[in-house]
Design a protein around this motif. Sequence first.
Motif, PDB file in Angstrom:
ATOM      1  N   GLY A 143       0.824  -1.204   0.000  1.00  0.00           N
ATOM      2  CA  GLY A 143       0.000   0.000   0.000  1.00  0.00           C
ATOM      3  C   GLY A 143       0.855   1.250   0.000  1.00  0.00           C
ATOM      4  O   GLY A 143       1.849   1.336  -0.731  1.00  0.00           O
ATOM      5  N   ASP A 144       0.527   2.192   0.861  1.00  0.00           N
ATOM      6  CA  ASP A 144       1.262   3.471   0.891  1.00  0.00           C
ATOM      7  C   ASP A 144       2.727   3.295   1.211  1.00  0.00           C
ATOM      8  O   ASP A 144       3.568   4.100   0.818  1.00  0.00           O
ATOM      9  CB  ASP A 144       0.638   4.403   1.938  1.00  0.00           C
ATOM     10  N   ALA A 145       3.072   2.207   1.947  1.00  0.00           N
ATOM     11  CA  ALA A 145       4.470   1.983   2.296  1.00  0.00           C
ATOM     12  C   ALA A 145       5.330   1.743   1.066  1.00  0.00           C
ATOM     13  O   ALA A 145       6.549   1.847   1.118  1.00  0.00           O
ATOM     14  CB  ALA A 145       4.597   0.794   3.246  1.00  0.00           C
ATOM     15  N   ALA A 146       4.676   1.410  -0.075  1.00  0.00           N
ATOM     16  CA  ALA A 146       5.428   1.159  -1.303  1.00  0.00           C
ATOM     17  C   ALA A 146       5.973   2.450  -1.895  1.00  0.00           C
ATOM     18  O   ALA A 146       6.948   2.437  -2.642  1.00  0.00           O
ATOM     19  CB  ALA A 146       4.558   0.447  -2.336  1.00  0.00           C
ATOM     20  N   LYS A 147       5.356   3.590  -1.542  1.00  0.00           N
ATOM     21  CA  LYS A 147       5.836   4.870  -2.090  1.00  0.00           C
ATOM     22  C   LYS A 147       7.283   5.087  -1.635  1.00  0.00           C
ATOM     23  O   LYS A 147       7.585   4.979  -0.455  1.00  0.00           O
ATOM     24  CB  LYS A 147       4.964   6.030  -1.602  1.00  0.00           C
ATOM     25  N   GLY A 148       8.139   5.381  -2.541  1.00  0.00           N
ATOM     26  CA  GLY A 148       9.545   5.561  -2.185  1.00  0.00           C
ATOM     27  C   GLY A 148      10.357   4.296  -2.385  1.00  0.00           C
ATOM     28  O   GLY A 148      11.548   4.350  -2.589  1.00  0.00           O
ATOM     29  N   LEU A 149       9.673   3.125  -2.344  1.00  0.00           N
ATOM     30  CA  LEU A 149      10.407   1.872  -2.560  1.00  0.00           C
ATOM     31  C   LEU A 149      10.654   1.656  -4.043  1.00  0.00           C
ATOM     32  O   LEU A 149      11.666   1.122  -4.447  1.00  0.00           O
ATOM     33  CB  LEU A 149       9.578   0.705  -1.995  1.00  0.00           C
ATOM     34  N   VAL A 150       9.696   2.097  -4.849  1.00  0.00           N
ATOM     35  CA  VAL A 150       9.868   2.005  -6.304  1.00  0.00           C
ATOM     36  C   VAL A 150       9.821   3.395  -6.880  1.00  0.00           C
ATOM     37  O   VAL A 150       9.129   4.274  -6.366  1.00  0.00           O
ATOM     38  CB  VAL A 150       8.761   1.123  -6.952  1.00  0.00           C
ATOM     39  N   GLY A 151      10.582   3.594  -7.954  1.00  0.00           N
ATOM     40  CA  GLY A 151      10.745   4.912  -8.524  1.00  0.00           C
ATOM     41  C   GLY A 151       9.546   5.506  -9.166  1.00  0.00           C
ATOM     42  O   GLY A 151       8.580   5.985  -8.831  1.00  0.00           O
TER      43      GLY A 151
END
Length: 301
Positions: free
Chosen positions: A293-301
């Motif tokens: 979910g939101d935690a993915a923001k920043g993990l992938v470009g």
Amino acid sequence: MKAIIPAAGLGTRFLPATKCSAKELLPVLDKPVIQYVVEEALEPEGVDGVVIVNSHEKPEIEKYFSVDEDFEQMLRSKGKDALADAVHTASSLPVSFVYQDEPLGLGHAVHCAAEAVGDEPFFILLGDYFVPDRKMCVNMAEVSRAHGGASVIAVAPVPADQVSRYGIIAGECVGALEGSDATGEQEGTVWKVTGLVEKPAPEEAPSHLFIVGRYLLSPAIMDLLATQGAGAGGEIQLTDSMERLLESEEMYALVVDPSEGCDTGTPAAWAATNARLALASDTYRAAFLEELGDAAKGLVG
Ligand code: G1P
């Protein structure tokens, strides 16, 4: 030709998870860590079996690699053929076991497999790390062939303040992998090893090229291990016998990029490896990002 995977450790870095299950069976996505290492070990031409040095405290590793026809049949009767095939694949791998019941060090663990490897060169793959494209050992075998069957280890540069965690080589650059124009400490260069020291103090380190955990060794090392006294940390060190091997045989080192492999040696590294392989997986990528979910923001470009 065999490959040895030492796997008798207690897994203390993963406690309490490893109180009653082997750290080698921790999953990365849907496969245990050790299966990635076994599959990597079988990649070089000529390797026809893997010898796992286990402890009797962890019988579940041997169970994992054993055939369980009833279990497979149960899965098939429920229409789960793909899962039955995956289970069958693991139990079909050419894996055998020897046992080390005293934690006397890496050198001692390797010597436990002396009879199993016989009079042939053999690989050692340390099990807290695996290389998804499985090319590192293949390249090491190429370097060995180019140097008359000599022993070859994988090494990589490490910052000076970290040399005391590893085995460190002394040597000189003598060339590069075929087709590579790398020089010095760049990935792909080949070094002639002139000395080795386990876990040196920074001021005593002969270089900052550390042993990555992939070895292709002459069988002569086994006789040296049989008489090896305790070294750094009071343990029987493989590095110390390799240093003695230099008195009678040549040894080479291939500089590799360790980040091509995945570390599973600590909870943080293991979690990062799961994330990295999930992002690279056609099967799991979309679901992984959705679960994050939101935690993915920043993990992938
Ligand atoms: C072992 C080896 C060391 C090598 C390291 C790589 O050390 O003894 O030479 O550099 O693996 O991970 P350990 O990590 O068991 O202390």
